[in-house]
Write an enzyme that holds these catalytic residues in place. Structure first.
Site, PDB file in Angstrom:
ATOM      1  CG  ASP A  76      -0.922   4.785  -0.982  1.00 52.67           C
ATOM      2  OD1 ASP A  76      -1.641   4.424  -1.753  1.00 52.67           O
ATOM      3  OD2 ASP A  76      -1.140   4.955   0.256  1.00 52.67           O
ATOM      4  CD  GLU A  91      -2.715   1.324   0.062  1.00 53.23           C
ATOM      5  OE1 GLU A  91      -2.539   1.909  -0.783  1.00 53.23           O
ATOM      6  OE2 GLU A  91      -3.752   0.344   0.104  1.00 53.23           O
ATOM      7  CB  SER A 141      -5.652   2.021  -2.342  1.00 53.12           C
ATOM      8  OG  SER A 141      -5.267   0.924  -3.022  1.00 53.12           O
TER       9      SER A 141
END
Length: 515
Positions: A233, A229, A428
């Site tokens: 990002d 993650e 995401s």
């Protein structure tokens, strides 16, 4: 936010152990709606002096707390309106009520099992603090959040670098996010700088300035499942806004940790242009206190000119609550954030041609979230968008999402992880894409955008495409089908960044900087 699934009860905790709490103090004045909804913004100083906690209230809270047996004030943050306190668990139970226990639970970010404190019963603020303290956070320490990335178990179909997606979504030429700060809040995992240097160099981009901030003792510590993650990002944001300064806030995966990280990011200097939140959990499993505290923080961010972008989840219209109903993800359901949904994108980056774009829904392999909030009412700026009533109700609610971008891992984002090229998706991924676009729009306009949604929803109807967007009209996320105009899976659609900048420039001007 959702409680992680307990593995086994551990029984009674050590009541002599130290419990650390955060008490949030009331504002001196309520933030007016017209300030929150913009487009005018205020400075950090104006927020603190005009709408922060008063010195008298902070002093009163500290005096009362110090009068309880074993209580120690360990921190005061006037800007964040918080008082941090520590005391033996037995004394905390006596003062605030409720019963502590221990539970073993799995952290969705790290996939590690740990022992956490649970708390049965809502905290009761003592009478002498009832008019001053608006929330008590930190009694329950269980992991609350899940990362909203999704890997693809099947055969790879299409793979895009973030700059290729920027080309397909026509991110405005002549902008790269210079002069902007993009904050990324994560609650687990880490990244290796050598991956970042190799990734951006391989794309022919400068390695962005990346700063890390530790909240609650959590640092950039790569080596676990949560790394995916964080890497996603940072690499998406840095590749699409290479001129922006990136600040990554690492925090514990708990209510207290997430709130602390948001406070740190919102009150940072310089004030960020955008905050990217690629995590969440079902709104229906969130406590009213956490919903209210975080929503208030997002309103505060909007008043400062910060655009908060949040992922709406990868479990379709159920949001992973398999009770036969429809649910939305929080914090994306807050009316003070830009909620980001997901699509399946097929296009040719070389020519900038999008061949098709549909709602991301690959069944058991994932689907974009979206729906209608049960906790937050329909905002005025969304009234004309055609948001349906809440499931099983005749009352309206906040419609989710506002916007969308590619999220299907089968049409995924290229990343570099532990020295190996890979691809990944999820809402995401769409979230830092939108945060990067916000930075480039702000650069082009010469001003921050704050709560962007009221500007985006000016004039949309149920059958008209909003200027600056590509309407997505094929597919569904389970309970909600796509349709012309806004819908509960891709919102207003996916961006045409160049057209969106021109639309905003006509309405805001290009040099109306905030005071």
């Amino acid at each position: 936010m959702t409680h992680s699934v307990p593995v086994r009860a551990q029984g009674e905790p050590d009541t002599s152990a130290r419990t650390e709490l955060t008490l949030l103090v009331r504002r001196s004045r309520r933030l007016p709606a017209d300030l929150v909804e913009g487009p005018n913004t205020i400075s950090q100083r104006e927020l603190v002096t005009g709408y922060g906690a008063t010195a008298d209230d902070l002093a009163h809270v500290c005096d009362v707390l110090r009068g309880y047996d074993g209580f120690e004030v360990v921190g005061i943050d006037a800007a964040a309106r918080r008082v941090d306190v520590a005391a033996p668990t037995s004394e905390v139970m006596r003062v605030f009520g409720g019963t502590a226990a221990q539970t073993s639970a799995v952290d969705a970010f790290t996939e590690q099992t740990g022992t956490y404190r649970t708390w049965e019963g809502e905290p009761v603020v003592p009478p002498e603090l009832a008019d001053v303290v608006v929330a008590v956070v930190g009694l329950d320490t269980r992991p609350r959040l899940r990362p909203e990335f999704r890997t693809f178990p099947g055969q790879q179909r299409i793979l895009y670098t973030p700059p290729e997606l920027g080309a397909l979504y026509r991110f405005p030429a002549g902008t790269d996010g210079s002069g902007q700060t993009l904050a990324i809040v994560v609650t687990g995992g880490g990244f290796r700088m050598e991956d970042m240097e190799a990734y951006f160099t391989g794309l022919g981009l400068p390695v962005p300035a990346i700063r890390t901030v530790s909240v609650g003792g959590v640092k950039n510590e790569p080596g676990g499942p949560g790394d995916l993650e964080v890497v996603l990002d940072v690499q998406v944001a840095g590749a699409l806004a290479p001129g922006a300064d990136l600040v990554v806030y690492f925090a514990p995966n708990s209510d207290q940790g997430a709130i602390g990280a948001l406070q740190a990011a919102i009150h940072a200097t310089p004030t960020p242009t955008a905050i990217s939140l690629s995590w969440g959990a079902p709104e229906a499993q969130s406590t009213p206190q956490v919903l209210a505290v975080m929503d208030d923080l997002f309103a505060e961010a909007a008043a400062l000119g910060i655009t908060v972008c949040a992922a709406i989840g990868n479990e379709g219209s159920s949001d992973g609550v398999y009770d036969g109903g429809s649910h939305v993800n929080f914090p994306a359901s807050s009316p003070h954030v830009l909620a980001c949904g997901g699509t399946t994108l097929v296009g040719d980056p070389g020519s900038g041609t999008i061949e098709s774009e549909t709602v991301w829904n690959t069944g058991a392999d994932g689907a974009t979230g979206g729906g209608v909030s049960g906790a937050f009412d329909l905002p005025d700026w969304q009234v004309s968008a055609g948001v349906p009533n809440r499931p099983g109700s005749k009352t309206p609610g906040r419609g989710v999402p506002d916007v969308a971008a590619n999220a299907d891992p089968a049409t995924g984002y290229q990343i570099l992880f532990n020295g190996q090229a890979g691809f990944i998706g999820g809402t995401s991924a769409a979230t830092p894409l939108w945060a990067a676009l916000v930075c480039r729009l702000a650069e082009g306009l010469g001003r921050p955008l704050g709560l962007l949604a009221p500007l985006l929803y000016e004039g949309p109807t149920t059958d008209r495409v909003t200027v600056g967007f590509r309407d997505v009209v094929a597919g569904n996320n389970g309970a909600y089908a796509s349709s012309p105009g806004w819908d509960a899976n891709t919102g207003l659609g996916t961006p045409d960044g160049t057209a969106l900048l021109e639309s905003l420039r006509r309405r805001l001007g290009s040099s109306a900087a905030s005071e």
